[in-house]
Motif scaffolding. Structure first.
Motif, PDB file in Angstrom:
ATOM      1  N   LEU A  86      -0.996 -55.108 -60.832  1.00 21.79           N
ATOM      2  CA  LEU A  86       0.019 -54.978 -60.072  1.00 21.79           C
ATOM      3  C   LEU A  86      -0.172 -53.577 -59.164  1.00 21.79           C
ATOM      4  N   LEU A  87      -0.560 -52.586 -59.861  1.00 21.05           N
ATOM      5  CA  LEU A  87      -0.822 -51.364 -59.118  1.00 21.05           C
ATOM      6  C   LEU A  87      -1.925 -51.514 -57.985  1.00 21.05           C
ATOM      7  N   LEU A  88      -2.925 -52.021 -58.557  1.00 20.77           N
ATOM      8  CA  LEU A  88      -4.137 -52.484 -57.592  1.00 20.77           C
ATOM      9  C   LEU A  88      -3.720 -53.153 -56.378  1.00 20.77           C
ATOM     10  N   MET A  89      -3.045 -54.321 -56.620  1.00 24.81           N
ATOM     11  CA  MET A  89      -2.201 -55.150 -55.637  1.00 24.81           C
ATOM     12  C   MET A  89      -1.580 -54.366 -54.495  1.00 24.81           C
ATOM     13  N   ILE A  90      -0.538 -53.555 -55.073  1.00 26.56           N
ATOM     14  CA  ILE A  90       0.442 -52.701 -54.448  1.00 26.56           C
ATOM     15  C   ILE A  90      -0.360 -51.771 -53.612  1.00 26.56           C
ATOM     16  N   ALA A  91      -1.333 -51.039 -54.128  1.00 28.60           N
ATOM     17  CA  ALA A  91      -2.021 -50.084 -53.406  1.00 28.60           C
ATOM     18  C   ALA A  91      -2.663 -50.467 -52.144  1.00 28.60           C
ATOM     19  N   VAL A  92      -2.922 -51.716 -51.935  1.00 27.13           N
ATOM     20  CA  VAL A  92      -3.388 -52.225 -50.727  1.00 27.13           C
ATOM     21  C   VAL A  92      -2.551 -52.258 -49.790  1.00 27.13           C
ATOM     22  N   PHE A  93      -1.242 -52.474 -50.051  1.00 35.60           N
ATOM     23  CA  PHE A  93      -0.025 -52.573 -49.128  1.00 35.60           C
ATOM     24  C   PHE A  93       0.466 -50.984 -48.839  1.00 35.60           C
ATOM     25  N   LYS A  94       0.034 -50.012 -49.640  1.00 37.78           N
ATOM     26  CA  LYS A  94       0.691 -48.748 -49.521  1.00 37.78           C
ATOM     27  C   LYS A  94       2.235 -48.473 -49.824  1.00 37.78           C
ATOM     28  N   PHE A  95       2.751 -49.280 -50.416  1.00 42.47           N
ATOM     29  CA  PHE A  95       4.236 -49.327 -50.595  1.00 42.47           C
ATOM     30  C   PHE A  95       4.486 -48.353 -51.785  1.00 42.47           C
ATOM     31  N   SER A  96       4.621 -47.093 -51.627  1.00 40.13           N
ATOM     32  CA  SER A  96       4.852 -46.123 -52.670  1.00 40.13           C
ATOM     33  C   SER A  96       5.824 -46.202 -53.389  1.00 40.13           C
ATOM     34  N   GLU A  97       6.939 -47.087 -52.986  1.00 34.92           N
ATOM     35  CA  GLU A  97       8.163 -47.175 -53.772  1.00 34.92           C
ATOM     36  C   GLU A  97       7.816 -48.130 -55.053  1.00 34.92           C
ATOM     37  N   GLU A  98       7.146 -49.021 -54.880  1.00 31.97           N
ATOM     38  CA  GLU A  98       6.688 -50.135 -55.930  1.00 31.97           C
ATOM     39  C   GLU A  98       5.801 -49.409 -56.706  1.00 31.97           C
ATOM     40  N   ILE A  99       4.694 -48.547 -56.125  1.00 34.30           N
ATOM     41  CA  ILE A  99       3.744 -47.700 -56.957  1.00 34.30           C
ATOM     42  C   ILE A  99       4.524 -46.955 -57.919  1.00 34.30           C
ATOM     43  N   THR A 100       5.625 -46.112 -57.385  1.00 38.18           N
ATOM     44  CA  THR A 100       6.333 -45.357 -58.257  1.00 38.18           C
ATOM     45  C   THR A 100       6.862 -45.938 -59.285  1.00 38.18           C
ATOM     46  N   LYS A 101       7.763 -47.254 -59.094  1.00 37.70           N
ATOM     47  CA  LYS A 101       8.465 -47.797 -60.227  1.00 37.70           C
ATOM     48  C   LYS A 101       7.623 -48.453 -61.159  1.00 37.70           C
ATOM     49  N   CYS A 102       6.411 -49.019 -60.689  1.00 35.18           N
ATOM     50  CA  CYS A 102       5.502 -49.278 -61.878  1.00 35.18           C
ATOM     51  C   CYS A 102       4.883 -48.315 -62.757  1.00 35.18           C
ATOM     52  N   LYS A 103       4.663 -47.247 -62.136  1.00 32.76           N
ATOM     53  CA  LYS A 103       4.176 -46.181 -62.821  1.00 32.76           C
ATOM     54  C   LYS A 103       5.173 -45.665 -63.907  1.00 32.76           C
ATOM     55  N   SER A 104       6.416 -45.682 -63.400  1.00 33.07           N
ATOM     56  CA  SER A 104       7.540 -45.271 -64.271  1.00 33.07           C
ATOM     57  C   SER A 104       7.648 -46.118 -65.584  1.00 33.07           C
ATOM     58  N   ASN A 105       7.254 -47.408 -65.380  1.00 34.20           N
ATOM     59  CA  ASN A 105       7.706 -48.333 -66.442  1.00 34.20           C
ATOM     60  C   ASN A 105       6.377 -48.216 -67.364  1.00 34.20           C
ATOM     61  N   HIS A 150      13.639 -43.849 -68.159  1.00 35.25           N
ATOM     62  CA  HIS A 150      14.910 -44.838 -68.600  1.00 35.25           C
ATOM     63  C   HIS A 150      15.603 -44.232 -69.856  1.00 35.25           C
ATOM     64  N   TYR A 151      15.603 -42.884 -69.711  1.00 39.63           N
ATOM     65  CA  TYR A 151      16.480 -42.176 -70.667  1.00 39.63           C
ATOM     66  C   TYR A 151      17.540 -41.261 -69.884  1.00 39.63           C
ATOM     67  N   PRO A 152      18.214 -41.907 -69.417  1.00 37.76           N
ATOM     68  CA  PRO A 152      19.243 -41.030 -68.399  1.00 37.76           C
ATOM     69  C   PRO A 152      20.226 -40.164 -69.052  1.00 37.76           C
ATOM     70  N   ASN A 153      20.600 -40.763 -70.289  1.00 36.07           N
ATOM     71  CA  ASN A 153      21.465 -40.055 -71.182  1.00 36.07           C
ATOM     72  C   ASN A 153      20.899 -38.536 -71.673  1.00 36.07           C
ATOM     73  N   LYS A 154      19.519 -38.878 -72.337  1.00 37.78           N
ATOM     74  CA  LYS A 154      18.646 -37.765 -72.842  1.00 37.78           C
ATOM     75  C   LYS A 154      18.562 -36.568 -71.712  1.00 37.78           C
ATOM     76  N   ILE A 155      18.433 -37.146 -70.605  1.00 40.45           N
ATOM     77  CA  ILE A 155      18.110 -36.116 -69.381  1.00 40.45           C
ATOM     78  C   ILE A 155      19.311 -35.440 -69.017  1.00 40.45           C
ATOM     79  N   MET A 156      20.542 -36.259 -68.948  1.00 37.35           N
ATOM     80  CA  MET A 156      21.525 -35.743 -68.626  1.00 37.35           C
ATOM     81  C   MET A 156      21.965 -34.360 -69.734  1.00 37.35           C
ATOM     82  N   LYS A 157      21.899 -34.730 -71.151  1.00 41.93           N
ATOM     83  CA  LYS A 157      22.167 -33.710 -71.847  1.00 41.93           C
ATOM     84  C   LYS A 157      21.302 -32.571 -71.896  1.00 41.93           C
ATOM     85  N   ILE A 158      19.771 -32.700 -71.445  1.00 39.37           N
ATOM     86  CA  ILE A 158      19.112 -31.523 -70.953  1.00 39.37           C
ATOM     87  C   ILE A 158      19.814 -30.726 -69.910  1.00 39.37           C
ATOM     88  N   CYS A 159      20.157 -31.344 -68.890  1.00 42.57           N
ATOM     89  CA  CYS A 159      20.627 -30.796 -67.452  1.00 42.57           C
ATOM     90  C   CYS A 159      21.921 -30.096 -67.836  1.00 42.57           C
TER      91      CYS A 159
END
Length: 310
Positions: free
Chosen positions: A21-40, A232-241
């Motif tokens: 998917l990253l390779l496919m998305i890179a062709v279209f340069k949609f950085s939002e989709e790339i970021t989301k896939c990387k995060s997963n 995907h760990y918003p509770n842990k992140i909020m506790k740190i913050c």
């Protein structure tokens, strides 16, 4: 045992699908989709136990400074800012293009050369043509993407001296983030007005205190970015913050649901998303309470509602 084998096989299949998917998305340069896939992918490779459920009901709003930089800043220009349709150059040409547009909140990636000099680079394997990490001399005489002028950390400090409104958000792929911050503090020694305009991205808990031993940065000079921690760990992140009084959180685009965003907003946090280059997507996030974005190409005008433009 059979269940564990199946879980491992499922993970391997998922990773391969994400790579395709990253390779496919890179062709279209949609950085939002790339970021989301990387995060997963980051999430999958980390401990996949459920996020700890912390009840924040009785937690007071996070302490913020009404005069902090983020109160009136919606756009942070990613990796030196986009130029000629390209991102991640961290180049002098990109930086100067940002100045020409009065864009003065700029994220810069920092890495060390083979002779341990700090320079502006995201990943050697992606933006550099050589097979090995170059020396400082090789770096400064070479070109980014074979075209753009390479920039050192010293160059960045000089730009900050020339442009008093310039703030640099520090990003690095180096393992020791504190060493990178120390290098920048040393380069700006004697120029407190420059050092005070570094904004440090934190990727995990416990690092802020170590950085403040190097230099007494103000509370508003820190933000927490979620992608290395596992967004995907918003509770842990909020506790740190909460524990470290970090009021700004940056998360990959479209990873947190609206309920999670509302929880953060209800506690006074300022949310940024990255990396967003599509005006329509940015405006959707703004309506959900997101304050701003890391971007390569957006402008302030892009953030206005279509009705407001008429």
């Amino acid at each position: 045992m059979f269940g564990k084998k199946m879980e491992k096989k499922t993970k391997i299949i998922f990773i391969h699908v994400c790579v395709v998917l990253l390779l496919m998305i890179a062709v279209f340069k949609f950085s939002e989709e790339i970021t989301k896939c990387k995060s997963n992918i980051y999430y999958l490779l980390q401990n996949s136990h459920a996020d700890s459920k912390i009840d924040f009901t009785d937690y007071p709003p996070i302490v913020t400074n009404d005069h902090a930089w983020y109160k009136n800043t919606q756009l942070i220009f990613h990796a030196g800012g986009g130029i000629d349709g390209l991102d991640y150059t961290n180049s002098k040409e990109a930086m100067e293009l940002m100045f020409s547009k009065d864009n003065y909140f700029i994220e810069v990636d920092f890495m060390y050369t083979s002779d341990h000099e700090l320079v502006c680079m995201h990943k050697w394997s992606e933006q550099w043509t050589g097979e090995e990490v170059p020396s400082l001399e090789e770096f400064t005489t070479g070109k980014i993407f074979g075209k753009y002028t390479a920039m050192t950390a010293k160059d960045v400090v000089q730009y900050m001296e020339q442009h008093p409104q310039l703030h640099i958000i520090i990003d690095t792929k180096e393992e020791d983030q504190t060493e990178v911050v120390k290098s920048l503090v040393d380069l700006s020694a004697g120029h407190k007005d420059v050092t005070d305009r570094f904004i440090i991205q934190l990727y995990q808990g416990g690092v802020k205190e170590e950085i403040q031993k190097i230099y007494p940065f103000s509370e508003e000079n820190f933000l927490f970015t979620a992608y290395k921690f596992g967004s995907h760990y918003p509770n842990k992140i909020m506790k740190i913050c909460y524990d470290e009084n970090i009021a700004v959180v940056t998360v990959p685009y479209d990873v947190w649901d609206e309920e999670t965003k509302k929880l953060y907003l209800s506690k006074g946090f300022t949310l940024f998303e990255h990396t967003v280059n599509r005006p329509d997507w940015a405006r959707i996030s703004l309506r959900e309470g997101v304050h701003g974005f890391y971007t390569d190409f957006l402008s302030e005008e892009d953030l206005q509602d279509e009705d407001a433009k008429d």
